[in-house]
Each structure stands twice: as structure tokens, then as C-alpha cells.
Design a protein around this motif. Structure first.
Motif, PDB file in Angstrom:
ATOM      1  N   TYR A 100      70.580 -54.063 -39.674  1.00  0.00           N
ATOM      2  CA  TYR A 100      69.893 -52.948 -40.322  1.00  0.00           C
ATOM      3  C   TYR A 100      70.591 -51.668 -39.906  1.00  0.00           C
ATOM      4  CZ  TYR A 100      65.872 -56.103 -40.923  1.00  0.00           C
ATOM      5  OH  TYR A 100      65.048 -57.142 -41.255  1.00  0.00           O
ATOM      6  N   GLY A 101      70.538 -50.688 -40.781  1.00  0.00           N
ATOM      7  CA  GLY A 101      71.093 -49.378 -40.457  1.00  0.00           C
ATOM      8  C   GLY A 101      70.637 -48.356 -41.478  1.00  0.00           C
ATOM      9  N   ALA A 102      70.787 -47.091 -41.138  1.00  0.00           N
ATOM     10  CA  ALA A 102      70.389 -46.008 -42.044  1.00  0.00           C
ATOM     11  C   ALA A 102      71.342 -44.829 -41.858  1.00  0.00           C
ATOM     12  CB  ALA A 102      68.958 -45.569 -41.766  1.00  0.00           C
ATOM     13  N   VAL A 103      71.525 -44.081 -42.938  1.00  0.00           N
ATOM     14  CA  VAL A 103      72.371 -42.885 -42.897  1.00  0.00           C
ATOM     15  C   VAL A 103      71.790 -41.853 -43.866  1.00  0.00           C
ATOM     16  CG1 VAL A 103      73.972 -43.685 -44.695  1.00  0.00           C
ATOM     17  CG2 VAL A 103      74.756 -42.045 -42.992  1.00  0.00           C
ATOM     18  N   HIS A 104      71.900 -40.588 -43.497  1.00  0.00           N
ATOM     19  CA  HIS A 104      71.461 -39.510 -44.381  1.00  0.00           C
ATOM     20  C   HIS A 104      72.531 -39.244 -45.435  1.00  0.00           C
ATOM     21  CE1 HIS A 104      67.855 -38.286 -42.245  1.00  0.00           C
ATOM     22  NE2 HIS A 104      68.518 -38.591 -41.138  1.00  0.00           N
ATOM     23  N   VAL A 105      72.095 -38.991 -46.663  1.00  0.00           N
ATOM     24  CA  VAL A 105      73.005 -38.679 -47.755  1.00  0.00           C
ATOM     25  C   VAL A 105      73.457 -37.228 -47.592  1.00  0.00           C
ATOM     26  CG1 VAL A 105      73.244 -38.495 -50.261  1.00  0.00           C
ATOM     27  CG2 VAL A 105      71.873 -40.328 -49.273  1.00  0.00           C
ATOM     28  N   PRO A 106      74.770 -36.961 -47.625  1.00  0.00           N
ATOM     29  CA  PRO A 106      75.251 -35.579 -47.465  1.00  0.00           C
ATOM     30  C   PRO A 106      74.807 -34.684 -48.625  1.00  0.00           C
ATOM     31  CG  PRO A 106      77.064 -37.167 -47.377  1.00  0.00           C
ATOM     32  CD  PRO A 106      75.851 -37.916 -47.761  1.00  0.00           C
ATOM     33  N   PHE A 107      74.631 -33.399 -48.314  1.00  0.00           N
ATOM     34  CA  PHE A 107      74.229 -32.421 -49.319  1.00  0.00           C
ATOM     35  C   PHE A 107      75.413 -31.746 -50.003  1.00  0.00           C
ATOM     36  CE2 PHE A 107      70.255 -32.132 -46.758  1.00  0.00           C
ATOM     37  CZ  PHE A 107      69.385 -32.469 -47.768  1.00  0.00           C
ATOM     38  N   THR A 108      76.492 -31.556 -49.295  1.00  0.00           N
ATOM     39  CA  THR A 108      77.605 -30.759 -49.809  1.00  0.00           C
ATOM     40  C   THR A 108      78.473 -31.572 -50.758  1.00  0.00           C
ATOM     41  OG1 THR A 108      78.926 -31.319 -47.880  1.00  0.00           O
ATOM     42  CG2 THR A 108      77.677 -29.274 -47.775  1.00  0.00           C
ATOM     43  N   PRO A 109      78.968 -30.943 -51.815  1.00  0.00           N
ATOM     44  CA  PRO A 109      79.849 -31.645 -52.764  1.00  0.00           C
ATOM     45  C   PRO A 109      81.136 -32.108 -52.079  1.00  0.00           C
ATOM     46  CG  PRO A 109      79.092 -29.564 -53.679  1.00  0.00           C
ATOM     47  CD  PRO A 109      78.683 -29.576 -52.244  1.00  0.00           C
ATOM     48  N   GLY A 110      81.683 -33.186 -52.604  1.00  0.00           N
ATOM     49  CA  GLY A 110      82.946 -33.708 -52.084  1.00  0.00           C
ATOM     50  C   GLY A 110      82.809 -35.158 -51.685  1.00  0.00           C
ATOM     51  N   ARG A 111      83.877 -35.655 -51.090  1.00  0.00           N
ATOM     52  CA  ARG A 111      83.915 -37.044 -50.632  1.00  0.00           C
ATOM     53  C   ARG A 111      83.577 -37.065 -49.149  1.00  0.00           C
ATOM     54  NH1 ARG A 111      87.882 -42.021 -51.411  1.00  0.00           N
ATOM     55  NH2 ARG A 111      86.621 -42.201 -53.261  1.00  0.00           N
ATOM     56  N   HIS A 112      82.662 -37.959 -48.791  1.00  0.00           N
ATOM     57  CA  HIS A 112      82.215 -38.083 -47.405  1.00  0.00           C
ATOM     58  C   HIS A 112      82.234 -39.550 -47.010  1.00  0.00           C
ATOM     59  CE1 HIS A 112      80.550 -33.977 -47.639  1.00  0.00           C
ATOM     60  NE2 HIS A 112      80.182 -34.324 -48.855  1.00  0.00           N
ATOM     61  N   ARG A 113      82.709 -39.830 -45.802  1.00  0.00           N
ATOM     62  CA  ARG A 113      82.661 -41.183 -45.234  1.00  0.00           C
ATOM     63  C   ARG A 113      81.696 -41.165 -44.063  1.00  0.00           C
ATOM     64  NH1 ARG A 113      88.089 -44.047 -43.862  1.00  0.00           N
ATOM     65  NH2 ARG A 113      86.694 -45.824 -43.832  1.00  0.00           N
ATOM     66  N   ARG A 114      80.849 -42.178 -44.013  1.00  0.00           N
ATOM     67  CA  ARG A 114      79.900 -42.301 -42.906  1.00  0.00           C
ATOM     68  C   ARG A 114      79.984 -43.719 -42.355  1.00  0.00           C
ATOM     69  NH1 ARG A 114      80.042 -37.580 -43.533  1.00  0.00           N
ATOM     70  NH2 ARG A 114      78.318 -36.170 -43.922  1.00  0.00           N
ATOM     71  N   THR A 115      79.996 -43.827 -41.044  1.00  0.00           N
ATOM     72  CA  THR A 115      79.973 -45.117 -40.378  1.00  0.00           C
ATOM     73  C   THR A 115      78.567 -45.326 -39.828  1.00  0.00           C
ATOM     74  OG1 THR A 115      82.312 -44.956 -39.810  1.00  0.00           O
ATOM     75  CG2 THR A 115      80.993 -46.509 -38.549  1.00  0.00           C
ATOM     76  N   ILE A 116      77.974 -46.441 -40.201  1.00  0.00           N
ATOM     77  CA  ILE A 116      76.594 -46.737 -39.841  1.00  0.00           C
ATOM     78  C   ILE A 116      76.581 -47.820 -38.771  1.00  0.00           C
ATOM     79  CG2 ILE A 116      74.350 -47.495 -40.715  1.00  0.00           C
ATOM     80  CD1 ILE A 116      75.474 -46.753 -43.541  1.00  0.00           C
ATOM     81  N   ALA A 117      75.948 -47.536 -37.649  1.00  0.00           N
ATOM     82  CA  ALA A 117      75.775 -48.549 -36.603  1.00  0.00           C
ATOM     83  C   ALA A 117      74.668 -49.504 -37.034  1.00  0.00           C
ATOM     84  CB  ALA A 117      75.416 -47.882 -35.281  1.00  0.00           C
ATOM     85  N   MET A 118      74.969 -50.779 -37.057  1.00  0.00           N
ATOM     86  CA  MET A 118      74.009 -51.792 -37.477  1.00  0.00           C
ATOM     87  C   MET A 118      73.376 -52.437 -36.239  1.00  0.00           C
ATOM     88  SD  MET A 118      74.361 -51.520 -40.729  1.00  0.00           S
ATOM     89  CE  MET A 118      73.586 -52.945 -41.464  1.00  0.00           C
ATOM     90  N   PHE A 119      72.137 -52.868 -36.400  1.00  0.00           N
ATOM     91  CA  PHE A 119      71.429 -53.514 -35.305  1.00  0.00           C
ATOM     92  C   PHE A 119      70.481 -54.560 -35.859  1.00  0.00           C
ATOM     93  CE2 PHE A 119      69.021 -49.866 -36.641  1.00  0.00           C
ATOM     94  CZ  PHE A 119      67.728 -50.347 -36.741  1.00  0.00           C
ATOM     95  N   VAL A 120      70.087 -55.506 -35.006  1.00  0.00           N
ATOM     96  CA  VAL A 120      69.119 -56.538 -35.383  1.00  0.00           C
ATOM     97  C   VAL A 120      68.037 -56.601 -34.312  1.00  0.00           C
ATOM     98  CG1 VAL A 120      70.684 -57.985 -36.744  1.00  0.00           C
ATOM     99  CG2 VAL A 120      70.495 -58.353 -34.304  1.00  0.00           C
ATOM    100  N   PRO A 121      66.787 -56.851 -34.718  1.00  0.00           N
ATOM    101  CA  PRO A 121      65.727 -57.036 -33.714  1.00  0.00           C
ATOM    102  C   PRO A 121      65.921 -58.369 -33.001  1.00  0.00           C
ATOM    103  CG  PRO A 121      64.834 -57.280 -35.926  1.00  0.00           C
ATOM    104  CD  PRO A 121      66.276 -56.909 -36.079  1.00  0.00           C
TER     105      PRO A 121
END
Length: 106
Positions: free
Chosen positions: A35-56
């Protein structure tokens, strides 16, 4: 300091993408892989986000053995647990890698 907002001011972070990744285990059962979550960027353009995943994880050896035997592993039933993080501090989780996603915001 006077330049910092009061601690009771809510921080509005905007929309999030919540990921629930599933895959087969040794016996062919679909189990949660992360599971993981990331906020969607507000500013125009290309954005890369790395999401740390975890399991219970199960909290006892007996629960771990029962999970392995039955093929039923701990899962979150509500994606808000992943998105909000409230109550997650008392949940035992294990890091399960990373997912990288790209946003093209117009």
C-alpha cells in the motif's frame, strides 16, 4: 516563532492517489503486495514521485502461521487508513519497496 503558523491550523494538501498492489503468493492466492499514497502535484508540468510501499503484518507468531496456512494475510479494508495515516502508528507494517509514478499536470 512568529513566522510559523499555529499548530492547530489544518494543512490542506489536496487530492491523493492511493495504491493497493496485489499479486499471487506461493499457493496462487491473491495477496496484498503493498500500500502507498502520494499527493497529486498542483503546479503544471511533469512530476515524478516515488512512493514507499508497505504491508500490514500479523502481531503474533500464531497469527503469522495461520495467515500462511490459510493464505489470508492482513489487509486494510478502508483505503482512508493509507491516505490519512491516522491510527497507522499503532499498526505493525513492513516496508515493501517503492513505486515510481509520473504526473503530467496541465
Amino acid at each position: 516563532p512568529p513566522d510559523q503558523p499555529p499548530s492547530h491550523t489544518p494543512f490542506l494538501a489536496g487530492p491523493q492517489i492511493v495504491l493497493s498492489v496485489y499479486g499471487p503468493d506461493f499457493f496462487g492466492h491473491d495477496v496484498v503486495r503493498g500500500y502507498g499514497a502520494v499527493h497529486v502535484p498542483f503546479t503544471p508540468g511533469r512530476h515524478r514521485r516515488t512512493i514507499a510501499m508497505f504491508v500490514p503484518e500479523s502481531t503474533s507468531r500464531l497469527q503469522q502461521f495461520t495467515s500462511w496456512l490459510t493464505g489470508r494475510h492482513p489487509e486494510f479494508t478502508d483505503p482512508r487508513v493509507v491516505a490519512q495515516g491516522e491510527g497507522r502508528e499503532v499498526t505493525r507494517v513492513r516496508s515493501q519497496g517503492f513505486v515510481t509514478i509520473s504526473f503530467n499536470i496541465m
